[in-house]
Design a protein around this motif. Structure first.
Motif, PDB file in Angstrom:
ATOM      1  N   GLN A   1       0.884  -1.164   0.000  1.00 58.20           N
ATOM      2  CA  GLN A   1       0.000   0.000   0.000  1.00 58.20           C
ATOM      3  C   GLN A   1       0.923   1.216   0.000  1.00 58.20           C
ATOM      4  O   GLN A   1       1.439   1.630   1.041  1.00 58.20           O
ATOM      5  N   LEU A   2       1.170   1.761  -1.173  1.00 57.91           N
ATOM      6  CA  LEU A   2       2.158   2.833  -1.365  1.00 57.91           C
ATOM      7  C   LEU A   2       1.446   4.180  -1.269  1.00 57.91           C
ATOM      8  O   LEU A   2       0.670   4.541  -2.154  1.00 57.91           O
ATOM      9  N   SER A   3       1.738   4.921  -0.203  1.00 51.20           N
ATOM     10  CA  SER A   3       0.928   6.098   0.085  1.00 51.20           C
ATOM     11  C   SER A   3       1.743   7.139   0.833  1.00 51.20           C
ATOM     12  O   SER A   3       2.749   6.818   1.478  1.00 51.20           O
ATOM     13  N   PRO A   4       1.322   8.413   0.774  1.00 50.60           N
ATOM     14  CA  PRO A   4       2.052   9.470   1.475  1.00 50.60           C
ATOM     15  C   PRO A   4       1.812   9.441   2.980  1.00 50.60           C
ATOM     16  O   PRO A   4       0.747   9.028   3.451  1.00 50.60           O
ATOM     17  N   ASP A   5       2.802   9.912   3.711  1.00 48.13           N
ATOM     18  CA  ASP A   5       2.715  10.057   5.167  1.00 48.13           C
ATOM     19  C   ASP A   5       3.000  11.506   5.535  1.00 48.13           C
ATOM     20  O   ASP A   5       3.964  12.099   5.047  1.00 48.13           O
TER      21      ASP A   5
ATOM     22  N   ILE B   1       4.203  16.460   3.698  1.00 51.43           N
ATOM     23  CA  ILE B   1       4.477  15.039   3.476  1.00 51.43           C
ATOM     24  C   ILE B   1       5.928  14.787   3.839  1.00 51.43           C
ATOM     25  O   ILE B   1       6.827  15.494   3.373  1.00 51.43           O
ATOM     26  N   ILE B   2       6.155  13.762   4.658  1.00 47.70           N
ATOM     27  CA  ILE B   2       7.509  13.438   5.090  1.00 47.70           C
ATOM     28  C   ILE B   2       8.099  12.280   4.301  1.00 47.70           C
ATOM     29  O   ILE B   2       9.302  12.036   4.333  1.00 47.70           O
ATOM     30  N   GLY B   3       7.248  11.560   3.573  1.00 45.46           N
ATOM     31  CA  GLY B   3       7.738  10.435   2.785  1.00 45.46           C
ATOM     32  C   GLY B   3       6.603   9.597   2.253  1.00 45.46           C
ATOM     33  O   GLY B   3       5.419   9.830   2.553  1.00 45.46           O
ATOM     34  N   PHE B   4       6.971   8.601   1.445  1.00 46.83           N
ATOM     35  CA  PHE B   4       6.007   7.701   0.818  1.00 46.83           C
ATOM     36  C   PHE B   4       6.412   6.275   1.183  1.00 46.83           C
ATOM     37  O   PHE B   4       7.413   5.755   0.690  1.00 46.83           O
ATOM     38  N   SER B   5       5.641   5.660   2.077  1.00 42.36           N
ATOM     39  CA  SER B   5       6.002   4.332   2.567  1.00 42.36           C
ATOM     40  C   SER B   5       5.121   3.269   1.925  1.00 42.36           C
ATOM     41  O   SER B   5       4.086   3.559   1.315  1.00 42.36           O
ATOM     42  N   HIS B   6       5.507   2.005   2.098  1.00 44.45           N
ATOM     43  CA  HIS B   6       4.950   0.912   1.301  1.00 44.45           C
ATOM     44  C   HIS B   6       3.932   0.037   2.021  1.00 44.45           C
ATOM     45  O   HIS B   6       3.394  -0.894   1.410  1.00 44.45           O
ATOM     46  N   THR B   7       3.675   0.284   3.301  1.00 48.95           N
ATOM     47  CA  THR B   7       2.671  -0.494   4.020  1.00 48.95           C
ATOM     48  C   THR B   7       1.804   0.443   4.849  1.00 48.95           C
ATOM     49  O   THR B   7       2.322   1.314   5.552  1.00 48.95           O
TER      50      THR B   7
ATOM     51  N   THR C   1      -8.101   1.734  10.660  1.00 52.22           N
ATOM     52  CA  THR C   1      -7.981   1.151  11.991  1.00 52.22           C
ATOM     53  C   THR C   1      -7.867   2.228  13.065  1.00 52.22           C
ATOM     54  O   THR C   1      -7.530   3.373  12.792  1.00 52.22           O
ATOM     55  N   GLY C   2      -8.111   1.825  14.299  1.00 56.81           N
ATOM     56  CA  GLY C   2      -8.019   2.752  15.422  1.00 56.81           C
ATOM     57  C   GLY C   2      -6.668   2.737  16.098  1.00 56.81           C
ATOM     58  O   GLY C   2      -6.465   3.432  17.101  1.00 56.81           O
ATOM     59  N   ILE C   3      -5.738   1.961  15.569  1.00 57.75           N
ATOM     60  CA  ILE C   3      -4.363   1.916  16.078  1.00 57.75           C
ATOM     61  C   ILE C   3      -3.431   2.089  14.886  1.00 57.75           C
ATOM     62  O   ILE C   3      -3.681   1.528  13.813  1.00 57.75           O
ATOM     63  N   GLY C   4      -2.372   2.862  15.054  1.00 55.09           N
ATOM     64  CA  GLY C   4      -1.437   3.101  13.973  1.00 55.09           C
ATOM     65  C   GLY C   4      -0.233   2.184  14.043  1.00 55.09           C
ATOM     66  O   GLY C   4       0.277   1.878  15.118  1.00 55.09           O
ATOM     67  N   ASP C   5       0.236   1.747  12.875  1.00 57.57           N
ATOM     68  CA  ASP C   5       1.434   0.909  12.792  1.00 57.57           C
ATOM     69  C   ASP C   5       1.859   0.867  11.321  1.00 57.57           C
ATOM     70  O   ASP C   5       1.302   1.568  10.467  1.00 57.57           O
ATOM     71  N   LEU C   6       2.869   0.028  11.038  1.00 61.48           N
ATOM     72  CA  LEU C   6       3.419  -0.183   9.692  1.00 61.48           C
ATOM     73  C   LEU C   6       4.148   1.067   9.195  1.00 61.48           C
ATOM     74  O   LEU C   6       5.029   1.569   9.861  1.00 61.48           O
ATOM     75  N   LEU C   7       3.834   1.571   8.009  1.00 60.38           N
ATOM     76  CA  LEU C   7       4.543   2.689   7.361  1.00 60.38           C
ATOM     77  C   LEU C   7       5.994   2.305   7.085  1.00 60.38           C
ATOM     78  O   LEU C   7       6.917   3.093   7.307  1.00 60.38           O
ATOM     79  N   ASP C   8       6.189   1.110   6.554  1.00 60.59           N
ATOM     80  CA  ASP C   8       7.533   0.573   6.335  1.00 60.59           C
ATOM     81  C   ASP C   8       8.129   1.039   5.010  1.00 60.59           C
ATOM     82  O   ASP C   8       7.413   1.234   4.028  1.00 60.59           O
ATOM     83  N   ILE C   9       9.464   1.159   4.982  1.00 64.58           N
ATOM     84  CA  ILE C   9      10.262   1.472   3.794  1.00 64.58           C
ATOM     85  C   ILE C   9       9.803   2.809   3.201  1.00 64.58           C
ATOM     86  O   ILE C   9       9.175   2.876   2.135  1.00 64.58           O
ATOM     87  N   SER C  10      10.152   3.877   3.905  1.00 63.75           N
ATOM     88  CA  SER C  10       9.747   5.224   3.511  1.00 63.75           C
ATOM     89  C   SER C  10      10.774   5.847   2.569  1.00 63.75           C
ATOM     90  O   SER C  10      11.979   5.746   2.784  1.00 63.75           O
ATOM     91  N   VAL C  11      10.270   6.518   1.535  1.00 66.21           N
ATOM     92  CA  VAL C  11      11.101   7.149   0.519  1.00 66.21           C
ATOM     93  C   VAL C  11      10.653   8.604   0.369  1.00 66.21           C
ATOM     94  O   VAL C  11       9.448   8.887   0.348  1.00 66.21           O
TER      95      VAL C  11
END
Length: 895
Positions: free
Chosen positions: A112-116, A135-141, A146-156
């Motif tokens: 799931q490639l999306s901006p953060d 925007i600080i980056g574009f990560s792949h997960t 959801t009501g809890i935040g996690d993932l945001l792996d491999i940010s570019v």
């Protein structure tokens, strides 16, 4: 007679004879001769024409024979199908409490490639919130809703100015955030684009296991935003870089973490690969691989990656804690380096390299080009493509995923394939006769129901299980026939499999089971039954890897044990009732169900001992009692299927535990101690987000959760009239919630009905059980209109991996699964005049409700199924899947 008179008479007779001769002989003779002459001339012409046409006829005959010998022309192409992607607005839910993300993915994709935005907090659980402007980056997960935040792996993150850091701290202090404007964002299924204020155009697309980026770096001399409307103002990059400081670059930031996520270890490795056996003169490319290991909501979470650029790198700065190393490519483009530790970052640059984009969107690159152009005052933009494959298993798995799914550099083809995948899913339901906003909400909701669960297994079938061991899905023919889903555990470094093998089944994760068992999963049983088979076998494999326990809330292959109940039992029972489990799988499911039902942590042991969950023994005891009662009823259903009647009787008895916590005096479900005394200081509008008696709700909202025994619940109120009065009161009660720490999930209020959280979702349909379907119809339509809108704040609560959307899909179609494991759907009030559902195998199920959309009619006068009057307020799953026509006669008034 005188001679003279005789002579006169003779002349007269001669004249009369001549006239008669002329009239009766000479004139006809002349006419005959003239006609003959004319006819002869015409006949000659005809003959000549016939005679001369013989060769022409023969030529025409020859041409006709040749035409017959030619292959038949293909039939004209059918009219282009309707495009459903155009109705999807991926920004719906990115504002308010929706917690969705707008980026690029494919149905059920691993990536799931999306901006953060880079902000902490509950609002940023998905990494992105519409209120943010950076925007600080574009990560792949990413997580959806959801009501809890996690993932945001491999940010570019792309950059335009040189970064000169001597340590990680200096780098971190730079802050990679860049501003943007929503008017420069474009998002559609499978694609996301943003023109950032510092002068970089970002475009993203994806395959199931890879993400693809296209960056266009505009130098400071650029005067226009090429992606903005023609009448837009001149573009002025907000980067402080001057022309001399202009240096396009990309940062790979493995340190990036928000909310619950915390980095534990990371690796970035550079390796040069030659395109030929000529190691001296061959072209070298740099492969970037590594991993990110973290803990958070998902503990011991592993993401391996393989990364490639479309253009040669000039330099890479590797940052590892306090150590900084810059690796420069040699004359052959070779480079090698490693950064390994808790915190690692790589900074890639492309100086002395300019390229342009031709009409085919291909890159033309000249490493010796300094960027000079006809206009010396304006440099050409730099185009860089980047693609990343990920895996939960290993670097080799990530490489294989990248090689097999995304081997080329054709961004537009990948984008088109992603769009086609979404079109295929969305066209499974065609709606007509409603407003454009309703269509946008409908197809966006349908889109959101396909973002989770997500594929976890690699192309090879390998995946990391909840035991952190490597397992593999077996071949498609075996899994479809019901054999074991996985082989024995394998070493993480065992790469003996053939990565080119095609595996049809997948192992899934990211199951928000407490939410999605209610409607999102039932919707998949209609639209994606084959995937449901894999998902249910995923549950069984998960139990094999987790000591016999069913999954509760698995995230990225890790069991989080979040939320009460063991509702995987509901989903498995539903699958069995809908013929989506083999006999062998039903037996495996029952074994896992029984083991889970006795689990001490989940409350099964307390249910066995007391028949309910006593207050003080477990938090949220009322909710846990209600939900385990339902789960136990589901287990009894499977026991009956297998002929284990003694077990069925035991679980049926446990399923009546809800009665133990019903207080007839207050007419609410209340916390009770083990000595059968009620917990004091009761307020039905009281909420404590943690440590209270109810999960994310109040006594008003949890009173109604007895989906397996609604007649029994009604009986507790001494009849339908009292129950209906209580149900009416729910929607009329003061909506205020009291407590020291009230749950933010309680939202979307109509009285004490809270549509923003799942426990209320079936409640409007309970009027059907009371013989008051008009109230179900009115309330369902009210909720649809009030709580779903085509805007970023379009959801009134967390979207929750498709559940909030699935409620809308079902209600818009006019039916809803109050008890999913019963395989029945209660009728409501459709919002479209006509809907056609593709249920597979060439069958269609139609819902006709003329006036529901075009006139806004709410109430149903009569219902027919396949032309016969329907004398009940539900339809069955089989009736849907067999295909047919459900016709509802709509009215603006109660009949």
């Amino acid at each position: 007679m005188p001679r003279q008179m005789w002579h006169a008479r003779k002349q007269k007779r001669q004249r009369r004879l001549s006239a008669r001769l002329l009239k009766f002989f000479l004139l006809p003779l002349f006419a005959t001769i003239l006609f003959a002459l004319l006819n002869t001339s015409y006949s000659a012409q005809v003959w000549n024409r016939v005679h001369n046409s013989v060769p022409e006829a023969q030529e025409q005959q020859r041409k006709d024979e040749e035409e017959l010998q030619k292959p038949a022309l293909p039939p004209p192409p059918p009219p282009p199908p309707p495009h459903f992607n155009k109705y999807v607005n991926t920004f719906i839910g990115t504002g308010g409490q929706g917690h969705t993300y707008p980026g690029a993915t494919v149905p059920f994709g691993m990536v799931q490639l999306s901006p953060d935005n880079g902000n902490e907090g509950w609002a940023y659980s998905s990494g992105y919130h519409y209120n943010a402007s950076t925007i600080i980056g574009f990560s792949h997960t990413h997580l959806s809703g959801t009501g809890i935040g996690d993932l945001l792996d491999i940010s570019v993150q792309p950059t335009l100015s040189p970064i000169n850091s001597t340590s990680l701290k200096e780098f971190w202090d730079l802050d990679l955030r860049q501003s943007f404007n929503h008017s420069n964002e474009v998002a559609e299924p499978g694609y996301y684009s943003v023109f950032m204020d510092h002068g970089v155009q970002v475009e993203l697309t994806a395959t199931e296991r890879t993400g693809m980026h296209r960056y266009t770096f505009y130098p400071p001399s650029a005067t226009k935003n090429p992606f903005a409307p023609i009448d837009s103002a001149a573009f002025e990059p907000q980067s402080s870089a001057s022309s001399s400081e202009y240096l396009p670059g990309i940062v790979l930031n493995l340190c990036f973490a928000l909310n619950t996520d915390a980095l534990e270890a990371s690796l970035i490795e550079l390796t040069s690969i030659s395109s030929s056996d000529d190691l001296i003169n061959g072209t070298w490319t740099t492969s970037i691989t590594g991993y990110r290991k973290s803990t958070g909501w998902a503990e011991n979470h592993h993401v391996y990656f393989a990364m490639e650029f479309s253009v040669p790198l000039s330099a890479v700065t590797l940052i590892q804690g306090a150590e900084v190393e810059t690796v420069v490519a040699d004359n052959h483009g070779m480079m090698k380096g490693v950064a390994e530790g808790e915190y690692t970052i790589a900074y890639f640059t492309f100086d002395n390299l300019k390229n342009s984009i031709n009409s085919d969107n291909n890159i033309t690159t000249d490493p010796n080009n300094t960027g000079d152009s006809a206009d010396e005052n304006e440099e050409e933009p730099l185009l860089v493509l980047l693609k990343i494959g990920i895996s939960s298993v290993s670097v080799e798995g990530a490489k294989d995923n990248l090689r097999l799914e995304n081997p080329n550099w054709d961004f537009d083809s990948v984008r088109q394939a992603a769009a086609a995948a979404w079109e295929s899913e969305l066209r499974k339901i065609v709606v007509q006769g409603g407003t454009e906003e309703a269509k946008s909400v409908f197809y966006t909701s349908l889109y959101h129901t396909k973002l989770a669960p997500t594929i976890l297994s690699d192309k090879s079938g390998a995946y990391r299980g909840p035991d952190s061991q490597i397992h593999r899905v077996l071949s498609g023919s075996n899994i479809r026939s019901g054999n074991l889903v996985t082989s024995a555990s394998e070493s993480e470094n065992d790469n003996s499999y053939d990565a080119n093998t095609s595996f049809s089944p997948d192992y899934y994760s990211t199951f928000s089971i407490w939410d999605t068992f209610r409607a999102a999963h039932p919707l998949l049983t209609i639209l994606n039954p084959d995937r449901v088979k894999d998902m249910m076998r995923t549950f069984l494999a998960h139990a094999d890897h987790q000591g016999g326990l069913l999954p509760f809330w698995p995230l990225a292959g890790v069991e989080t044990r979040t939320m009460p109940g063991y509702h995987a039992a509901v989903m498995l029972t539903e699958a069995a009732k809908k013929n989506l489990l083999s006999k062998q799988d039903i037996k495996r499911a029952y074994k896992a169900m029984k083991g889970t039902a006795m689990d001490v942590e989940r409350g099964g042991a307390l249910m066995h001992r007391f028949g309910f969950i006593p207050a003080g023994k477990k938090d949220e005891s009322v909710t846990v009692t209600l939900e385990l009662s339902y789960d136990d009823w589901c287990i009894a259903q499977i026991a009956e299927i297998l002929g284990r009647h003694k077990d069925a009787a035991y679980f049926y008895k446990r399923s009546q535990g809800y009665k133990r916590v019903f207080d007839p005096e207050t007419q609410f479900m209340r916390a009770k101690f083990k000595n059968n005394t009620w917990k004091t200081r009761f307020n039905p509008r009281q909420s404590e987000h943690e440590g209270g008696d109810y999960t994310e709700g109040t006594a008003w909202q949890h009173l109604w959760f007895v989906p397996h025994d609604i007649p029994g619940l009604i009986k507790l109120f001494n009849g339908s009239a009292n129950f209906e009065a209580k149900l009416d009161a729910l929607f009329q009660e003061n909506p205020a919630v009291v407590g020291l720490w009230t749950s933010e999930d309680i939202s979307g209020m109509i009285g004490q009905y809270a549509h923003g959280n799942e426990p209320s979702h079936h409640v409007a349909y309970l009027y059907n059980y009371l013989g008051s379907p008009h109230k179900t119809q009115a309330r369902a339509r009210e909720i649809v209109k009030q709580f779903y809108r085509a805007e970023p704040e379009g959801y009134v609560g967390n979207e929750d991996c498709g559940q909030m959307s699935a409620w809308y899909i079902f209600s818009a179609l006019g039916f809803y699964p109050v008890n999913p494991a019963e395989a029945k759907y209660q009728l409501g009030s459709p919002i479209f005049d006509h809907a056609v559902i593709d249920v597979g195998q060439g069958r269609k199920f139609e819902v006709k409700a003329q006036g529901a959309g075009t006139r806004g009619d709410v109430f149903v006068k009569n219902v027919s199924l396949n032309g016969e009057l329907l004398r009940r307020l539900y339809i069955t799953h089989d009736e849907i899947m067999n295909g047919g026509v459900l016709e509802l006669e709509m009215s603006s008034k109660i009949d």
